[in-house]
Write a protein that holds these residues in place. Sequence first.
Motif, PDB file in Angstrom:
ATOM      1  N   TYR A  80       0.945  -1.347   0.141  1.00 56.19           N
ATOM      2  CA  TYR A  80      -0.429   0.258   0.080  1.00 56.19           C
ATOM      3  C   TYR A  80       1.583   1.606   0.249  1.00 56.19           C
ATOM      4  O   TYR A  80       0.399   1.853  -0.457  1.00 56.19           O
ATOM      5  CB  TYR A  80      -0.608  -0.780   1.283  1.00 56.19           C
ATOM      6  CG  TYR A  80      -1.297   1.077   1.861  1.00 56.19           C
ATOM      7  CD1 TYR A  80      -2.225   2.297   0.631  1.00 56.19           C
ATOM      8  CD2 TYR A  80      -1.176   1.982   2.739  1.00 56.19           C
ATOM      9  CE1 TYR A  80      -2.372   3.105   1.114  1.00 56.19           C
ATOM     10  CE2 TYR A  80      -1.692   3.176   3.027  1.00 56.19           C
ATOM     11  CZ  TYR A  80      -2.305   4.016   2.096  1.00 56.19           C
ATOM     12  OH  TYR A  80      -2.588   5.679   2.159  1.00 56.19           O
ATOM     13  N   LYS A  84       0.706   4.073  -2.578  1.00 59.86           N
ATOM     14  CA  LYS A  84       0.210   5.280  -2.493  1.00 59.86           C
ATOM     15  C   LYS A  84       1.590   6.611  -2.817  1.00 59.86           C
ATOM     16  O   LYS A  84       1.863   7.013  -3.139  1.00 59.86           O
ATOM     17  CB  LYS A  84       0.157   5.327  -0.929  1.00 59.86           C
ATOM     18  CG  LYS A  84      -0.043   7.217  -0.135  1.00 59.86           C
ATOM     19  CD  LYS A  84       0.092   6.379   1.199  1.00 59.86           C
ATOM     20  CE  LYS A  84      -0.215   8.098   1.578  1.00 59.86           C
ATOM     21  NZ  LYS A  84      -0.172   8.413   3.352  1.00 59.86           N
ATOM     22  N   ASN A  87       0.777   7.403  -6.385  1.00 62.19           N
ATOM     23  CA  ASN A  87      -0.059   7.951  -6.002  1.00 62.19           C
ATOM     24  C   ASN A  87      -0.700   8.463  -7.981  1.00 62.19           C
ATOM     25  O   ASN A  87      -0.731   9.181  -8.594  1.00 62.19           O
ATOM     26  CB  ASN A  87       0.317   9.301  -5.798  1.00 62.19           C
ATOM     27  CG  ASN A  87      -1.146  10.271  -5.758  1.00 62.19           C
ATOM     28  OD1 ASN A  87      -2.108   9.886  -5.309  1.00 62.19           O
ATOM     29  ND2 ASN A  87      -0.589  11.373  -5.567  1.00 62.19           N
ATOM     30  N   SER A  90      -5.363   7.342  -8.653  1.00 63.31           N
ATOM     31  CA  SER A  90      -5.748   7.266  -7.069  1.00 63.31           C
ATOM     32  C   SER A  90      -5.514   5.740  -6.930  1.00 63.31           C
ATOM     33  O   SER A  90      -7.488   5.198  -5.861  1.00 63.31           O
ATOM     34  CB  SER A  90      -7.349   7.529  -7.201  1.00 63.31           C
ATOM     35  OG  SER A  90      -7.369   8.832  -7.528  1.00 63.31           O
ATOM     36  N   ARG A  92      -3.928   4.165  -5.339  1.00 59.27           N
ATOM     37  CA  ARG A  92      -4.004   4.358  -3.568  1.00 59.27           C
ATOM     38  C   ARG A  92      -4.769   4.004  -2.503  1.00 59.27           C
ATOM     39  O   ARG A  92      -4.783   3.510  -1.688  1.00 59.27           O
ATOM     40  CB  ARG A  92      -2.888   5.753  -3.248  1.00 59.27           C
ATOM     41  CG  ARG A  92      -3.522   6.968  -2.846  1.00 59.27           C
ATOM     42  CD  ARG A  92      -3.405   7.793  -3.227  1.00 59.27           C
ATOM     43  NE  ARG A  92      -4.213   9.215  -3.101  1.00 59.27           N
ATOM     44  CZ  ARG A  92      -3.980   9.851  -1.954  1.00 59.27           C
ATOM     45  NH1 ARG A  92      -4.085   9.358  -0.662  1.00 59.27           N
ATOM     46  NH2 ARG A  92      -5.293  10.956  -1.807  1.00 59.27           N
ATOM     47  N   ARG A  93      -6.299   4.162  -2.648  1.00 59.68           N
ATOM     48  CA  ARG A  93      -7.319   4.206  -2.141  1.00 59.68           C
ATOM     49  C   ARG A  93      -8.069   2.517  -2.227  1.00 59.68           C
ATOM     50  O   ARG A  93      -8.079   2.321  -1.587  1.00 59.68           O
ATOM     51  CB  ARG A  93      -8.367   5.057  -2.574  1.00 59.68           C
ATOM     52  CG  ARG A  93      -7.716   6.738  -2.463  1.00 59.68           C
ATOM     53  CD  ARG A  93      -9.202   7.745  -2.987  1.00 59.68           C
ATOM     54  NE  ARG A  93      -8.655   8.770  -3.085  1.00 59.68           N
ATOM     55  CZ  ARG A  93      -9.994  10.200  -3.684  1.00 59.68           C
ATOM     56  NH1 ARG A  93     -10.757  10.241  -3.586  1.00 59.68           N
ATOM     57  NH2 ARG A  93      -9.623  10.995  -3.048  1.00 59.68           N
ATOM     58  N   ALA A  96      -5.245   0.437  -0.315  1.00 61.06           N
ATOM     59  CA  ALA A  96      -5.348   0.870   1.135  1.00 61.06           C
ATOM     60  C   ALA A  96      -6.943   0.027   1.592  1.00 61.06           C
ATOM     61  O   ALA A  96      -6.908  -0.481   2.465  1.00 61.06           O
ATOM     62  CB  ALA A  96      -6.041   2.321   1.152  1.00 61.06           C
ATOM     63  N   ILE A  97      -7.424  -0.021   0.477  1.00 59.51           N
ATOM     64  CA  ILE A  97      -8.821  -1.074   0.726  1.00 59.51           C
ATOM     65  C   ILE A  97      -8.532  -2.468   1.076  1.00 59.51           C
ATOM     66  O   ILE A  97      -8.894  -3.426   1.902  1.00 59.51           O
ATOM     67  CB  ILE A  97      -9.955  -0.571  -0.205  1.00 59.51           C
ATOM     68  CG1 ILE A  97     -10.692   0.424   0.031  1.00 59.51           C
ATOM     69  CG2 ILE A  97     -11.172  -1.877  -0.045  1.00 59.51           C
ATOM     70  CD1 ILE A  97     -11.258   0.701  -1.614  1.00 59.51           C
TER      71      ILE A  97
END
Length: 885
Positions: A80, A84, A87, A90, A92-93, A96-97
Motif C-alpha cells: 500500500y 501510495k 500516487n 487514485s 492508492r485508495r 488502502a482498501i
Amino acid sequence: MLGESDGTKGDATIEQIGRRRTFTRTLQLAVVLAVVQWPMRDAVQDAADSAFLCEVPGRLSLLLDATFIMAYVYAAYRAYKYVKFLNRQSWRRVAAIGSWIVFVAAVLDVVEDVRLWSEFGASTGACADLSTGWFTWLMRGTGFAGALIIAVAYFASSRLGQRMLYGVRLDPPATFKRIKDDGTDAGRLVITCSGGGIRSASFCLGALQLLREKGLYDKASTVIGVSGGGYMAAAFHVLRRTCADPFSPGSPELARLRRQTRYLLQGGRAMFRAALSVLFGLVVNLLLIGITLRAIAWVLGWFLADQQVILQESAELRVDWLPNGSWFFLGLSLLPLALSAAMFVLEKVWDRWARMPDVVRIALTTIGNVSLRYGVPVAVLLLGVPGGLYLLGQLPGESTDQPSLPSALQALVDPAKQGVASFTALVVVLIGLGKTVWNGLAVEGKEAAGMRARLLAFARTKLAPWAGTTIIVLAAVIVLLRWTGGYATDRAYQEDWNVALVLAAIAVAIKVLTDANRTSLHSFYRERLSRAFLVTRKDNGAAVALDYHLRLRYSEWAKPIDGGPQLVIAGVANVSDADFVPIQRDCVPFVFDAQQIGIVGDRSLPDGGRRTTDDYEREADALKREVTVPAAMAISGAAFSPLTGRVNARTRPVRLLLAVLNARLGVWLPNPYWNNRSEPAFPEVRGTFAKIRRYVGSVIDKPGPYRLLMEGIGQPSMYDRRIYVTDGGHYDNLGLVEALRREPAQVIVIDASNDAEDRFTALAEAIATARMDHGIQIDIDPSPMIRGSKPRADRPWAYGIATHPLKEGDDKPYKTEIFFLKAVLAGHLGWDIEQYAVGHPDFPRRTTGDQFYDEWDFEAYRSLGYSLAQALTEHHRVRARLEDL
C-alpha cells in the motif's frame, strides 16, 4: 549486476526502488514462512488418528503461522505504501482498501489460531484438524480478496500497467545534475578541521584560537568539522552564542576544557556508565542471537526427526541421508540450488542458439539469484546440521563418565553444562580479542620495526579479527547443533511450549524497550562529547556544560551567529551498491548542514539526496533528539563501528566481532532520498491526538534487530529505508572535498591526521577524491613539509590551487586557493613544546587509539596548533592573500 539499474538510468527514483524492494523482501519472507508450515500440516494429516503424534507439528505450525500473519500484514502495508508513493489515478485508495481487508483476514487468522491451539493436546484420542470449517474458508477468502485487490492496484500503478491501462508513457522521474548550494560560500573563506580524536581536537583548538585572533575565523563563511576536528569546530561555534571570544587564553571555558581531556571515561561514574552501555548492548545482542537460534533449532529439529534423518539408537546418534531409501530429502535440500544452476545453464544454452531478449535474461538472473539466496541456507541447515551432529559423534547431554571433545565445546556456550563461569569465560575472551583488534586498528600509518613488533602487529591486525569471528561462529554452530539434536530426539524439548512464550516475550521486550541505535554506544559517546566540549558562559563568568537534556537542534544551533561562520559536520553513509559507489569505497558523503542535510556524492547519484534539515529532524525522531549538534559530533567521530566506509577492507574481518560486542558508534538514520518532497513530509503537528500519533509512529519506526544483522554481515544499500552513518574520515579525513564542493575562494585546512610521516596520505586521498567525484584539479606541493633526514621540516604549511570544471557560459574555470596546515615539527617552537617532543618520540603523531590525555598532552598539541597556524598566517605572501579576500 546486469548493466544499469532503473536507479542509475533514472527510470525510477531511489525511493521507488527502495519501497519496491522492501515490499518484495517482506513478501518473500511471508512465502518462506508459508512453505515451512507445509511439512507440519502434512504431519498433522498423516497422524489424524493419534493426538499424541500430531500435537507437536500442529502447535508448531500455529506458532509459525503467528509469524506468518505478521509477515503478510507487513507485506500488505508496504505494498500500500508503495502504491501510495506512486500516487497514480487514485489507485492508492484501492490499495488502502485491500490492505484493510488483509488486516481483517489477519485478525480472523489470529482468532482461528487461538481456537485451534487449545484443541491440540486434548485427550480425545484423535488429532485436531488445522481447520475450523467455514470460519477458515472465510479467513482465507478474505485474505485472498485483499491480496488480489492490492495486486491489481500494484500492477495498475506500475509503468507497464499505466501504459496498458491508460496509454501513459511515464517520463524518467529522476535527474542527474551537479549538486548546488545556496552560494553562501561562493567567494568566501572556508575552514576545515580534520579528524583524529582528541589529538585533532587539541591541535585544531590552538589553530582556531590563532585564526580568531587574526580575524579569520569570523571572516569565514563555514567551518567544516570531521571526527575529532568536529569536536572543536562545534565547541567553538556553540560557545560563540554566549561568548564573543571563545576559548581565549585564561578563559574559564579553556580551563574547564583542560579538565575534560579524558572525556570518554572522565571519573568513576563515566566508567561505570560505559561498562553498563557495553554490557546492555551485549546482552541484547546475545538474546537476539539466542532466540533466533532457538527458533530455528525447534523447527529444524522437528523436521529432521519427522523425515527420519536423525535417529537415536540407544545412546548413539544415527544420520540417515536416504530415509526409507527415498531421495526426497536430498532432493528437497538441494532443490533451490539446483534451480539456480538450471537458470544459469538455460541462459547459456539459449544464448548459444538464439539472441536472448534483455527482459528474459533479467528474469532468469533474478530467479537464479533468489534461488541461490535461499538455497544456500536451506542446504546448510538441512545437510550441514545433520552432518555436524554426525561429526560430533554423539547427542548433547550424553551420560558417559569421560566428557568428550563435543561436551567440552558445548560447555563453552551452554551455561547448563558447567555453570555461568564457562559462558562468562567465552565473553571475556571475545572482549579481550576486541581490545586487541582495536589496538591493532588504531595504529594508523605506523610501520612496525623489529621482528617482535611485526609479529605483534600481524597478530593484532590479521589473526585476532578472524579469531574473534571464528569463535562467535563456532559458538553459534555448537549451540544450534545442541538445540537441534535435542529437538530432534527428545519429545520433552518439542513439547515445552513455555519456551515459545519466553522467546516471544524477549522479542517483544527488545522491540518495545530499545532499538538498534539505543543498544549501541552512540548515546553514551554523544553524552560524553556534549558534557566535555559544549559549554556556555553564565552571567557570573562561570563556564558550565550545556544541559544535556536540551535539544540542540542542528537546524537552529548550526546557523551563523552575528555574521560568523556556519557549522558543517561531515560524516559518511555506508552503502555498497555497485550502482553508485566504486568497488571497496562502500560509502557516500553525508553532510550535516543547518539548511539541508543528507548525501552529497558525485554526479552518478540522482538528485534528491538532501532534505530540509528541520523536516529531517522531525522524521528522525518525534522528540527531535537524533539530529542535534552533539549527535552530529558523535556520528562524525564514529570511527569504531562494524561498517567503516573506505577502510572496510581493514575492518571487514572484525565486523561480526564488533557487532556482537556492541562496539558500535554509528547511527541508523532515515534515508534522505526517501520522503523527499517539495513540501515538508513531516510538518509540525498541533493537537494532542496528532502529537501522540506522531510520537507512537516514531517509536515504532525505530531501527530494529535486522539492522544489527546488516552491521555484522550484511551489505547496506542506498535503496534501504535507513542508512548507517559513521565517521566522516571514512571518506575524506580533511573535509577538503566538501569545502571545495561549496566553491569558496579560499580554504584553510587544519590537518592533524595520523598518516605516515612525510607521506601526507590524507591529502593525497583528498586530491584524488576531489578529482574523481567533482572533476576538481588540485595543484599543491607539500615537499617543504617533508622532514626526510633533516631534524625538522622547513615549514608546516603548503599552498595550492584547486581548479573547478569550466561551467557553461564562463570564460575561465573557477579557482580556489588552499592553505594546508599540517601537524608536523617545523621551525623553532616554544621551549615547552621542544621538551615535550624530546620526551614523546611519537609527537605529534600519537595514535588515535589513545584518547586519554593529561594536561601536558593537551597543551602540547594545542600550543603546536597555535604556533604552526601563526607561522602560516604571518608569512608575508599568505597574509597578503588572506587579507585580499
